[in-house]
Scaffold this motif. Sequence first.
Motif, PDB file in Angstrom:
ATOM      1  N   CYS A  33     -51.452  56.877   8.247  1.00 16.77           N
ATOM      2  CA  CYS A  33     -52.137  55.453   8.555  1.00 16.77           C
ATOM      3  C   CYS A  33     -52.080  55.092   6.815  1.00 16.77           C
ATOM      4  O   CYS A  33     -51.968  54.003   6.372  1.00 16.77           O
ATOM      5  N   GLU A  36     -48.934  53.182   7.201  1.00 15.01           N
ATOM      6  CA  GLU A  36     -48.515  52.215   8.189  1.00 15.01           C
ATOM      7  C   GLU A  36     -48.260  52.546   9.067  1.00 15.01           C
ATOM      8  O   GLU A  36     -48.168  51.657  10.304  1.00 15.01           O
ATOM      9  N   TRP A  37     -47.765  53.849   9.596  1.00 15.71           N
ATOM     10  CA  TRP A  37     -47.314  54.274  11.086  1.00 15.71           C
ATOM     11  C   TRP A  37     -46.178  53.639  10.916  1.00 15.71           C
ATOM     12  O   TRP A  37     -45.451  53.672  11.902  1.00 15.71           O
ATOM     13  N   TYR A  65     -57.057  60.867   5.941  1.00 14.57           N
ATOM     14  CA  TYR A  65     -55.985  60.346   6.969  1.00 14.57           C
ATOM     15  C   TYR A  65     -55.852  60.641   8.054  1.00 14.57           C
ATOM     16  O   TYR A  65     -55.660  62.273   7.721  1.00 14.57           O
ATOM     17  N   GLU A  66     -54.945  60.143   8.222  1.00 15.88           N
ATOM     18  CA  GLU A  66     -54.042  61.348   9.878  1.00 15.88           C
ATOM     19  C   GLU A  66     -52.782  60.460   9.945  1.00 15.88           C
ATOM     20  O   GLU A  66     -52.287  59.589   8.693  1.00 15.88           O
ATOM     21  N   ASN A  87     -55.423  59.415  19.304  1.00 17.68           N
ATOM     22  CA  ASN A  87     -55.113  58.162  18.793  1.00 17.68           C
ATOM     23  C   ASN A  87     -55.258  57.219  19.982  1.00 17.68           C
ATOM     24  O   ASN A  87     -55.589  57.791  21.327  1.00 17.68           O
TER      25      ASN A  87
END
Length: 98
Positions: A33, A36-37, A65-66, A87
């Motif tokens: 994240c 923003e992937w 944070y993932e 997800n």
Amino acid sequence: MAITKQYLKSKPICKVTFSVPAEEAKEVSVLGCFNEWNAEKAVKLKKLKNGTFKGTVDLAKDDSYEFRYLVDGTFVNDAHADAYVTNQFGAENAVMNL
């Protein structure tokens, strides 16, 4: 795999170092994240002589944070993550709490 967290006293920042043992891999990066992937903004890890990929990113502390590692095009989670969350695709993302 390992995540090292170094909190700065002078700023609300944590230096996070990712270490991924992947001797056979050609390329390892970190997506999450915080970038923003986006593969173009991914944290590219450098391969060390011992076969471990390593890289550091500065993130704001007091947040979660993932993230996932992208090892030669395949997503991999960190076994030492603080937590895991499902997800939107039904897979799990690793979570780090700073």
